[in-house]
Write a protein that holds these residues in place. Structure first.
Motif, short mmCIF file in Angstrom:
data_model
loop_
_atom_site.label_atom_id
_atom_site.label_comp_id
_atom_site.label_asym_id
_atom_site.label_seq_id
_atom_site.Cartn_x
_atom_site.Cartn_y
_atom_site.Cartn_z
N TRP A 264 -1.88 2.78 -4.81
CA TRP A 264 -1.35 2.48 -3.47
C TRP A 264 -2.19 1.39 -2.82
N ILE A 265 -3.52 1.56 -2.84
CA ILE A 265 -4.42 0.61 -2.19
C ILE A 265 -4.38 -0.74 -2.91
N ILE A 266 -4.41 -0.71 -4.26
CA ILE A 266 -4.38 -1.97 -5.02
C ILE A 266 -3.08 -2.72 -4.73
N TRP A 267 -1.95 -2.00 -4.72
CA TRP A 267 -0.67 -2.66 -4.47
C TRP A 267 -0.63 -3.27 -3.07
N ASN A 268 -1.09 -2.54 -2.08
CA ASN A 268 -0.98 -3.02 -0.71
C ASN A 268 -2.06 -4.03 -0.34
N VAL A 269 -3.04 -4.23 -1.19
CA VAL A 269 -4.04 -5.26 -0.96
C VAL A 269 -3.72 -6.48 -1.81
N GLY A 270 -3.33 -6.28 -3.09
CA GLY A 270 -3.18 -7.39 -4.02
C GLY A 270 -1.77 -7.92 -4.18
N ALA A 271 -0.77 -7.22 -3.76
CA ALA A 271 0.60 -7.67 -3.94
C ALA A 271 0.93 -8.78 -2.95
N PRO A 272 1.94 -9.59 -3.25
CA PRO A 272 2.35 -10.61 -2.28
C PRO A 272 2.74 -9.96 -0.95
N SER A 273 2.57 -10.67 0.12
CA SER A 273 2.74 -10.08 1.45
C SER A 273 4.16 -9.56 1.69
N GLY A 274 5.16 -10.10 1.05
CA GLY A 274 6.53 -9.61 1.22
C GLY A 274 6.75 -8.27 0.51
N TRP A 275 5.97 -7.98 -0.48
CA TRP A 275 6.14 -6.74 -1.26
C TRP A 275 5.28 -5.59 -0.75
N ARG A 276 4.36 -5.89 0.13
CA ARG A 276 3.49 -4.83 0.67
C ARG A 276 4.28 -3.95 1.63
N PHE A 277 4.10 -2.66 1.53
CA PHE A 277 4.80 -1.74 2.43
C PHE A 277 3.84 -1.00 3.35
N ASP A 278 2.50 -1.16 3.13
CA ASP A 278 1.52 -0.49 3.99
C ASP A 278 0.29 -1.39 4.07
N GLU A 279 0.17 -2.15 5.15
CA GLU A 279 -0.94 -3.11 5.29
C GLU A 279 -2.27 -2.39 5.48
N TYR A 280 -3.33 -3.16 5.61
CA TYR A 280 -4.70 -2.68 5.49
C TYR A 280 -5.07 -1.37 6.18
N PRO A 281 -4.78 -1.09 7.36
CA PRO A 281 -5.30 0.20 7.84
C PRO A 281 -4.65 1.38 7.11
N PHE A 282 -3.65 1.09 6.27
CA PHE A 282 -2.98 2.11 5.44
C PHE A 282 -2.52 3.31 6.27
N ILE A 283 -1.79 3.02 7.32
CA ILE A 283 -1.27 4.06 8.21
C ILE A 283 -0.31 4.97 7.46
N PHE A 284 0.56 4.37 6.65
CA PHE A 284 1.55 5.18 5.92
C PHE A 284 0.86 6.08 4.89
N LEU A 285 -0.20 5.57 4.25
CA LEU A 285 -0.97 6.40 3.31
C LEU A 285 -1.60 7.58 4.04
N THR A 286 -2.16 7.32 5.20
CA THR A 286 -2.75 8.39 6.00
C THR A 286 -1.69 9.42 6.39
N LEU A 287 -0.52 8.93 6.78
CA LEU A 287 0.57 9.83 7.13
C LEU A 287 0.98 10.68 5.92
N MET A 288 1.09 10.06 4.76
CA MET A 288 1.49 10.80 3.55
C MET A 288 0.44 11.86 3.18
N LEU A 289 -0.84 11.51 3.27
CA LEU A 289 -1.89 12.48 2.95
C LEU A 289 -1.90 13.62 3.98
N SER A 290 -1.65 13.31 5.24
CA SER A 290 -1.58 14.36 6.26
C SER A 290 -0.39 15.27 6.02
N LEU A 291 0.73 14.67 5.64
CA LEU A 291 1.93 15.44 5.35
C LEU A 291 1.69 16.36 4.15
#
Length: 193
Positions: free
Chosen positions: A79-106
């Motif tokens: 998740w982190i590698i994709w959202n840091v290294g992928a082209p900006s149009g393909w990223r779905f969760d930018e650096y603060p990784f809010i969606f990742l935090t939401l998924m882990l909380s869920l």
């Protein structure tokens, strides 16, 4: 109104009361106490608690394994590698990784109740097992006490029974007495002659 209709109305009034017939109320079926009621329809979804409990136990067992930790770590790293290294149009969760935090909380909010449910089911099984063990121990203690009383009764009974050693000692005493009598009889015969 025909004769049949009047007879039918009289019968209904006799069974259900005259007021129900006059108001035109529909006939209610009689309540039978020997049969269970038909289930009512509810707005809540119905589920099998046992099936849900078994599923929660499977999930809780999986959450407690090293395999889960490894898979969770791999997913987070990807998740982190994709959202840091992928082209900006393909990223779905930018650096603060809010969606990742939401998924882990869920995931954590679902995991905790499932684990608690699995623990409660295990506690119930342990309680039943403990109760069965306690009853088995009580039966074992009762059996042991019964056998102890029986052995004590047998020992008391054996105290009054002639044993092999006692019979041998009695026979030896009788043999000695017979030998002594023969000796005494032989001496008295010699004197008499």
């Amino acid at each position: 109104m025909g004769a049949e209709e009047r007879e039918s109305a009289r019968e209904r009034s006799r069974v259900h009361g005259a007021s129900a017939v006059r108001r035109g109320a529909p006939e209610r079926p009689r309540v039978r106490l020997d049969q269970p009621r038909a289930p009512r329809r509810t707005l809540w979804p119905e589920y099998d608690p046992e099936a849900f409990g078994r599923l929660s136990e499977k999930i809780a067992r999986f959450l407690g394994t090293g395999r889960f930790i490894v898979w969770m770590t791999v997913i987070i790293i990807l998740w982190i590698i994709w959202n840091v290294g992928a082209p900006s149009g393909w990223r779905f969760d930018e650096y603060p990784f809010i969606f990742l935090t939401l998924m882990l909380s869920l995931q954590a909010s679902y995991a905790a109740p499932l684990i608690l449910l699995a623990q409660n089911r295990q506690d119930d099984r342990d309680r039943v097992t403990h109760e069965q063990d306690r009853k088995q121990n009580e039966r074992s203690i009762a059996d042991t006490e019964y056998l102890t009383r029986e052995i004590a009764a047998l020992r008391l009974g054996l105290g009054e029974v002639a044993t092999r050693d006692w019979i041998r000692s009695e026979l030896a005493d009788i043999m000695k007495e017979l030998e002594l009598r023969q000796m005494v009889d032989a001496e008295s015969d010699e004197r008499d002659r």
